[in-house]
Design a protein around this motif. Structure first.
Motif, mmCIF file in Angstrom:
data_model
loop_
_atom_site.group_PDB
_atom_site.id
_atom_site.type_symbol
_atom_site.label_atom_id
_atom_site.label_comp_id
_atom_site.label_asym_id
_atom_site.label_seq_id
_atom_site.Cartn_x
_atom_site.Cartn_y
_atom_site.Cartn_z
ATOM 1 N N THR A 3 38.052 -31.817 21.036
ATOM 2 C CA THR A 3 36.654 -31.395 20.917
ATOM 3 C C THR A 3 36.188 -30.717 22.201
ATOM 4 O OG1 THR A 3 36.125 -33.147 19.335
ATOM 5 C CG2 THR A 3 34.287 -32.202 20.577
ATOM 6 N N HIS A 4 36.516 -31.307 23.359
ATOM 7 C CA HIS A 4 36.157 -30.705 24.648
ATOM 8 C C HIS A 4 36.787 -29.330 24.804
ATOM 9 C CE1 HIS A 4 35.875 -35.116 26.153
ATOM 10 N NE2 HIS A 4 34.674 -34.683 25.827
ATOM 11 N N LEU A 5 38.063 -29.245 24.478
ATOM 12 C CA LEU A 5 38.792 -27.986 24.679
ATOM 13 C C LEU A 5 38.271 -26.887 23.763
ATOM 14 C CD1 LEU A 5 41.033 -26.541 26.162
ATOM 15 C CD2 LEU A 5 42.682 -27.492 24.538
ATOM 16 N N LYS A 6 37.998 -27.222 22.509
ATOM 17 C CA LYS A 6 37.453 -26.228 21.577
ATOM 18 C C LYS A 6 36.085 -25.744 22.035
ATOM 19 C CE LYS A 6 39.786 -27.774 17.345
ATOM 20 N NZ LYS A 6 39.602 -28.360 15.998
ATOM 21 N N ALA A 7 35.274 -26.659 22.565
ATOM 22 C CA ALA A 7 33.928 -26.295 23.025
ATOM 23 C C ALA A 7 34.003 -25.322 24.202
ATOM 24 C CB ALA A 7 33.147 -27.549 23.413
ATOM 25 N N VAL A 8 34.893 -25.596 25.162
ATOM 26 C CA VAL A 8 35.041 -24.699 26.318
ATOM 27 C C VAL A 8 35.553 -23.333 25.870
ATOM 28 C CG1 VAL A 8 36.330 -24.278 28.444
ATOM 29 C CG2 VAL A 8 35.381 -26.530 27.996
ATOM 30 N N GLU A 9 36.551 -23.324 25.011
ATOM 31 C CA GLU A 9 37.082 -22.045 24.521
ATOM 32 C C GLU A 9 35.983 -21.235 23.835
ATOM 33 O OE1 GLU A 9 40.465 -20.276 21.423
ATOM 34 O OE2 GLU A 9 39.950 -22.403 21.384
ATOM 35 N N PHE A 10 35.167 -21.890 23.042
ATOM 36 C CA PHE A 10 34.081 -21.213 22.325
ATOM 37 C C PHE A 10 33.074 -20.606 23.303
ATOM 38 C CE2 PHE A 10 30.083 -21.528 19.696
ATOM 39 C CZ PHE A 10 30.436 -20.536 18.782
ATOM 40 N N LEU A 11 32.688 -21.383 24.306
ATOM 41 C CA LEU A 11 31.722 -20.894 25.289
ATOM 42 C C LEU A 11 32.263 -19.711 26.086
ATOM 43 C CD1 LEU A 11 30.181 -24.178 26.733
ATOM 44 C CD2 LEU A 11 28.996 -22.425 25.412
ATOM 45 N N MET A 12 33.549 -19.715 26.335
ATOM 46 C CA MET A 12 34.155 -18.687 27.163
ATOM 47 C C MET A 12 34.549 -17.422 26.395
ATOM 48 S SD MET A 12 34.091 -19.722 30.225
ATOM 49 C CE MET A 12 34.006 -21.161 31.273
ATOM 50 N N THR A 13 34.552 -17.492 25.075
ATOM 51 C CA THR A 13 35.047 -16.344 24.302
ATOM 52 C C THR A 13 34.071 -15.809 23.258
ATOM 53 O OG1 THR A 13 36.115 -17.817 22.689
ATOM 54 C CG2 THR A 13 37.452 -17.091 24.572
ATOM 55 N N PRO A 26 31.078 -14.053 21.526
ATOM 56 C CA PRO A 26 30.162 -13.007 22.000
ATOM 57 C C PRO A 26 28.753 -13.510 22.319
ATOM 58 C CG PRO A 26 31.422 -12.229 20.110
ATOM 59 C CD PRO A 26 31.718 -13.688 20.247
ATOM 60 N N GLU A 27 28.321 -14.563 21.648
ATOM 61 C CA GLU A 27 26.978 -15.092 21.877
ATOM 62 C C GLU A 27 26.841 -15.694 23.272
ATOM 63 O OE1 GLU A 27 23.931 -18.454 20.027
ATOM 64 O OE2 GLU A 27 25.798 -17.970 18.989
ATOM 65 N N PHE A 28 27.935 -16.236 23.791
ATOM 66 C CA PHE A 28 27.897 -16.920 25.078
ATOM 67 C C PHE A 28 28.679 -16.197 26.168
ATOM 68 C CE2 PHE A 28 27.958 -20.395 21.836
ATOM 69 C CZ PHE A 28 26.615 -20.729 21.932
ATOM 70 N N GLY A 29 29.699 -15.422 25.761
ATOM 71 C CA GLY A 29 30.616 -14.817 26.718
ATOM 72 C C GLY A 29 29.923 -14.010 27.800
ATOM 73 N N GLY A 30 30.350 -14.244 29.024
ATOM 74 C CA GLY A 30 29.858 -13.444 30.137
ATOM 75 C C GLY A 30 28.683 -14.035 30.884
ATOM 76 N N VAL A 31 28.038 -15.076 30.328
ATOM 77 C CA VAL A 31 26.876 -15.644 31.020
ATOM 78 C C VAL A 31 27.137 -17.053 31.545
ATOM 79 C CG1 VAL A 31 25.248 -14.233 29.697
ATOM 80 C CG2 VAL A 31 25.837 -16.531 28.886
ATOM 81 N N VAL A 32 28.283 -17.639 31.174
ATOM 82 C CA VAL A 32 28.645 -18.974 31.646
ATOM 83 C C VAL A 32 29.908 -18.876 32.477
ATOM 84 C CG1 VAL A 32 29.403 -21.280 30.957
ATOM 85 C CG2 VAL A 32 27.584 -20.151 29.683
ATOM 86 N N GLU A 33 29.815 -19.344 33.714
ATOM 87 C CA GLU A 33 30.973 -19.333 34.601
ATOM 88 C C GLU A 33 31.647 -20.708 34.575
ATOM 89 O OE1 GLU A 33 32.216 -16.846 36.263
ATOM 90 O OE2 GLU A 33 30.643 -15.378 35.808
ATOM 91 N N ALA A 34 32.948 -20.710 34.824
ATOM 92 C CA ALA A 34 33.739 -21.944 34.742
ATOM 93 C C ALA A 34 33.201 -23.031 35.662
ATOM 94 C CB ALA A 34 35.200 -21.637 35.069
ATOM 95 N N GLU A 35 32.891 -22.655 36.918
ATOM 96 C CA GLU A 35 32.434 -23.674 37.866
ATOM 97 C C GLU A 35 31.066 -24.245 37.483
ATOM 98 O OE1 GLU A 35 31.709 -19.600 39.910
ATOM 99 O OE2 GLU A 35 33.181 -20.547 38.577
#
Length: 259
Positions: free
Chosen positions: A191-201, A203-212
Motif C-alpha cells: 500500500t505504501h509503495l503503490k501510494a508513492v508511485e502514484f504520487l510520483m507519476t 499527472p495530477e500530482f507529478g512534478g509538485v511533490v519532491e521525494a524529501e
C-alpha cells in the motif's frame, strides 16, 4: 523411552509409474480445474519438479488422483509424457478417498512470496537479484524471518516491488523505496509503495511533490495517515493506497511545476 503414543500409519503405499490415461480426478471432492495453472505447469514441465501424484485404485483398474490434478492434466497434454510417478493409496470407499484429499490439503502450507523470493535468490534468479539490489540500494531490508518482528525499513512486499520494477525500472523502484525507508516505516507495505508511485507519476500530482518532502510528511504524520486513508477510501470508494496517496498529498509541501 518416550511414552507418547502415535496413530497407526496404516498400510505402506506403493510407488509406481502409471499410464496418464488411467488416472482422472473425481469432481465429487476435487476443486474445479484451473486451466491457467495447468498451462503454466505444461509450459515449464520438468521431471525434477513434477513430484509424484497421490492416487487411489478403482474397481475397474483406473485411478483417482487425490493430489496433483493440475500436474496430471499438464502431463496428459505434454507430447513426451505417457506415464507419471504416483503414490498408490488404498481406501475402502469414496468417503475415505475424499478424506485423503482433505488431510493432504489441510496440512499443506503454501509457499509464500517471501519464501519463494529467497529460494529464487539461492538459485541465482535474475529478477530476484534485481529486487535484492534495488532494496539494498534504497536502504530497505528484506527479513527472511518476519515473525521475529519488523524493524524500520523492513519490507516483505516482494510482488509489489517486482511490479514497480516491471513498470518503472529498477532505478525508479529504488527511489520510491528510498522515500519509505527514510520515513522509518515498519514494515513498508505494498500500500505504501503503490501510494508513492502514484504520487510520483500521476499527472495530477507529478512534478509538485519532491521525494524529501514526502518523506518528511510521512515522518511527521507518525503513522496517522493510515486511518485517514481508510476513511478516505471508504468515503470515495477507492483503494486504500489511493486514499493514502491523497492523505499524504494534502499534508505535503507543494513545489511549483517546472515551466
Amino acid at each position: 523411552m518416550s511414552t507418547t503414543s502415535f496413530p497407526d500409519p496404516g498400510d505402506v503405499p506403493v510407488l509406481d509409474w502409471l499410464d496418464v490415461n488411467l488416472i482422472s480426478a473425481d469432481p465429487l471432492y476435487q476443486r474445479p480445474l484451473d486451466q491457467a495453472r495447468v498451462d503454466s505447469i505444461l509450459h515449464a514441465f520438468t521431471w525434477r519438479s513434477f513430484g509424484a501424484l497421490v492416487v487411489v485404485p478403482q474397481a475397474d483398474g483406473s485411478y483417482h488422483a487425490t493430489d496433483g490434478q493440475h500436474r496430471l492434466e499438464a502431463a496428459k497434454l505434454h507430447p513426451m509424457v505417457s506415464f507419471v510417478p504416483a503414490v498408490i493409496v488404498k481406501t475402502e470407499d469414496i468417503q475415505s478417498e475424499a478424506s485423503i484429499f482433505v488431510e493432504i490439503n489441510a496440512s499443506r502450507k503454501n509457499v509464500s512470496g517471501l519464501e519463494l523470493f529467497f529460494a529464487k535468490l539461492a538459485a541465482d534468479d535474475d529478477d530476484a537479484e534485481t529486487i535484492r539490489q534495488v532494496c539494498e540500494r534504497a536502504g530497505v531490508r528484506i527479513p527472511k524471518y518476519p515473525s521475529a518482528g519488523f524493524k524500520p525499513g523492513d519490507c516483505i512486499a516482494i510482488a509489489a516491488i517486482q511490479a514497480v520494477v516491471g513498470r518503472r525500472g529498477a532505478m525508479r523502484a529504488r527511489q520510491y523505496l528510498e522515500v519509505l525507508a527514510k520515513a522509518d516505516l515498519a514494515p513498508i507495505t505494498a500500500t505504501h509503495l503503490k501510494a508513492v508511485e502514484f504520487l510520483m507519476t500521476d499527472p495530477e500530482f507529478g512534478g509538485v511533490v519532491e521525494a524529501e518532502d514526502l518523506t518528511a510528511t510521512i515522518l511527521a504524520m507518525n503513522g496517522g495517515a493510515e486511518a485517514e486513508a481508510k476513511r478516505f477510501a471508504a468515503t470515495h470508494g477507492c483503494p486504500v493506497w489511493k486514499g493514502l496517496a491523497s492523505t499524504w498529498f494534502q499534508r505535503c509541501r507543494k513545489r511549483r511545476k517546472a515551466a
